[in-house]
Design a protein around this motif. Structure first.
Motif, PDB file in Angstrom:
ATOM      1  N   ALA A 249       0.836  -1.198   0.000  1.00  0.00           N
ATOM      2  CA  ALA A 249       0.000   0.000   0.000  1.00  0.00           C
ATOM      3  C   ALA A 249       0.870   1.247   0.000  1.00  0.00           C
ATOM      4  O   ALA A 249       0.459   2.300  -0.477  1.00  0.00           O
ATOM      5  N   SER A 250       2.104   1.100   0.516  1.00  0.00           N
ATOM      6  CA  SER A 250       2.977   2.266   0.625  1.00  0.00           C
ATOM      7  C   SER A 250       4.433   1.856   0.405  1.00  0.00           C
ATOM      8  O   SER A 250       4.846   0.770   0.819  1.00  0.00           O
ATOM      9  N   ILE A 251       5.190   2.758  -0.242  1.00  0.00           N
ATOM     10  CA  ILE A 251       6.588   2.480  -0.587  1.00  0.00           C
ATOM     11  C   ILE A 251       7.438   3.684  -0.213  1.00  0.00           C
ATOM     12  O   ILE A 251       7.059   4.826  -0.482  1.00  0.00           O
ATOM     13  N   LEU A 252       8.603   3.422   0.363  1.00  0.00           N
ATOM     14  CA  LEU A 252       9.593   4.463   0.637  1.00  0.00           C
ATOM     15  C   LEU A 252      10.808   4.226  -0.249  1.00  0.00           C
ATOM     16  O   LEU A 252      11.356   3.127  -0.280  1.00  0.00           O
ATOM     17  N   ASP A 253      11.226   5.264  -0.963  1.00  0.00           N
ATOM     18  CA  ASP A 253      12.415   5.202  -1.815  1.00  0.00           C
ATOM     19  C   ASP A 253      13.474   6.113  -1.208  1.00  0.00           C
ATOM     20  O   ASP A 253      13.304   7.341  -1.167  1.00  0.00           O
ATOM     21  N   ILE A 254      14.571   5.525  -0.738  1.00  0.00           N
ATOM     22  CA  ILE A 254      15.630   6.287  -0.074  1.00  0.00           C
ATOM     23  C   ILE A 254      16.702   6.662  -1.095  1.00  0.00           C
ATOM     24  O   ILE A 254      17.284   5.803  -1.752  1.00  0.00           O
ATOM     25  N   GLY A 255      16.966   7.960  -1.227  1.00  0.00           N
ATOM     26  CA  GLY A 255      17.898   8.467  -2.227  1.00  0.00           C
ATOM     27  C   GLY A 255      17.253   8.463  -3.601  1.00  0.00           C
ATOM     28  O   GLY A 255      17.803   7.931  -4.559  1.00  0.00           O
ATOM     29  N   THR A 256      16.109   9.100  -3.693  1.00  0.00           N
ATOM     30  CA  THR A 256      15.248   8.949  -4.872  1.00  0.00           C
ATOM     31  C   THR A 256      15.796   9.563  -6.150  1.00  0.00           C
ATOM     32  O   THR A 256      15.472   9.128  -7.245  1.00  0.00           O
ATOM     33  N   GLY A 257      16.645  10.598  -6.045  1.00  0.00           N
ATOM     34  CA  GLY A 257      17.214  11.211  -7.242  1.00  0.00           C
ATOM     35  C   GLY A 257      16.148  11.731  -8.182  1.00  0.00           C
ATOM     36  O   GLY A 257      15.321  12.566  -7.803  1.00  0.00           O
ATOM     37  N   SER A 258      16.118  11.234  -9.406  1.00  0.00           N
ATOM     38  CA  SER A 258      15.127  11.667 -10.403  1.00  0.00           C
ATOM     39  C   SER A 258      13.734  11.139 -10.103  1.00  0.00           C
ATOM     40  O   SER A 258      12.767  11.539 -10.764  1.00  0.00           O
ATOM     41  N   GLY A 259      13.626  10.238  -9.131  1.00  0.00           N
ATOM     42  CA  GLY A 259      12.332   9.629  -8.825  1.00  0.00           C
ATOM     43  C   GLY A 259      12.019   8.423  -9.685  1.00  0.00           C
ATOM     44  O   GLY A 259      10.915   7.877  -9.615  1.00  0.00           O
ATOM     45  N   ALA A 260      12.981   7.964 -10.487  1.00  0.00           N
ATOM     46  CA  ALA A 260      12.713   6.904 -11.451  1.00  0.00           C
ATOM     47  C   ALA A 260      12.197   5.624 -10.795  1.00  0.00           C
ATOM     48  O   ALA A 260      11.279   4.981 -11.322  1.00  0.00           O
ATOM     49  N   ILE A 261      12.770   5.233  -9.658  1.00  0.00           N
ATOM     50  CA  ILE A 261      12.376   3.974  -9.032  1.00  0.00           C
ATOM     51  C   ILE A 261      10.971   4.072  -8.454  1.00  0.00           C
ATOM     52  O   ILE A 261      10.082   3.279  -8.782  1.00  0.00           O
ATOM     53  N   ILE A 262      10.740   5.041  -7.578  1.00  0.00           N
ATOM     54  CA  ILE A 262       9.438   5.149  -6.924  1.00  0.00           C
ATOM     55  C   ILE A 262       8.334   5.439  -7.921  1.00  0.00           C
ATOM     56  O   ILE A 262       7.239   4.859  -7.853  1.00  0.00           O
TER      57      ILE A 262
END
Length: 288
Positions: free
Chosen positions: A118-131
């Motif tokens: 339901a929820s995801i945390l992306d650490i060091g997201t940069g451009s946001g590509a992963i999240i």
């Protein structure tokens, strides 16, 4: 470039020029840049080899060729990079998304088949590509991307808006989890900086345009993993997944760092298409 240039002759000249400058993929890069100038797909070039170039097109292409010969990456020249079938804006404030990082996203999408988050945390997201890729392919999910760089977060925010995901993602300026509000996530993902000091001294010219803080992981390349393993525990619900991308030969060390906290158990290591161990998936223990 004062003579009459056609698409075919220009591509051939550029391929040879890029090869002389040490560009790894001279023909591909020439085609991508020329297709961008002409606002066409690359397949168009093959069907129009004899089409003459006009002066404005030549001038625009010449400037791009100069930048690429100076080893600025194609992604930085165009300001965009394809990742997981989506287009992301990139600048020198963010790490250009790499094909190998798609393995991290694919690993989590596979995990979602049995354990949808339901929820995801992306650490060091940069451009946001992963999240943003995860949110795009998991429409019932919301997420948070954190980064220490406000410039990187500005790029990520623009990407979220461009992809129509702004209402499902929150951006937080934070050094790892230090500034995160208290909450629990179902998943935590990260592609942290993992290059060693020796790695940094051997960087390809193109990579030197990426922000150093997104690359350098300390003398042994493991500093970010130590901090993520320690700080992430309080933000991941019991039974939740934590997945990190790793560098070549780091599997044993990263597994030890996370499992030694007592909060994580190693679920699996995923190998990329080149046979390199690239992603490690951990599970937050129910009890410590």
């Amino acid at each position: 470039m004062s003579k009459l240039w056609t698409i075919g002759s220009l591509l051939q000249w550029t391929q040879e020029y890029f090869a002389q400058k040490g560009v790894d993929t001279p023909r591909l890069d020439a085609e991508i840049l020329l297709a961008h100038v002409l606002q066409k797909e690359r397949i168009y070039l093959y069907a129009h080899y004899d089409q003459p170039m006009n002066p404005p097109e030549l001038a625009a292409y010449r400037e791009m060729v100069k930048k690429r010969a100076g080893r600025l990456s194609v992604a930085h020249i165009l300001g965009t990079k394809a990742f997981m079938g989506l287009d992301f804006r990139v600048t020198t404030d963010v790490l250009v998304p790499r094909p190998e990082t798609e393995m991290l996203v694919e690993t989590m999408l596979d995990a979602a088949k049995s354990q949808p988050p339901a929820s995801i945390l992306d650490i060091g997201t940069g451009s946001g590509a992963i999240i943003l890729s995860l949110l795009h392919y998991l429409p019932e999910t919301a997420g948070t991307g954190v980064d220490i760089s406000p410039q990187a977060l500005a790029v990520a925010r623009q990407n979220g808006e461009a992809l129509g995901l702004a209402d499902r993602v929150t951006w937080v300026e934070s050094d790892v989890c230090a500034a995160l509000p208290e909450q629990r996530f179902d998943w935590i993902v990260s592609n942290p900086p993992y290059l060693t000091r020796d790695d940094m001294e051997r960087l390809q010219p193109e990579v030197r345009y990426d922000p150093p803080q997104a690359l350098f992981g300390g003398d042994d390349g493991l500093d970010a993993y130590r901090r993520i393993a320690e700080q992430s525990q309080a933000f991941l619900r019991p039974g939740g997944c934590c997945a990190v991308e790793i560098g070549v030969g780091q599997t044993e060390d990263v597994v030890r760092i996370f499992t030694n906290t007592g909060a994580y158990r190693h679920k699996k290591t995923v190998t990329d298409y080149g046979g390199i161990e690239r992603v490690i998936l951990f599970i937050r223990k129910e009890q410590m």
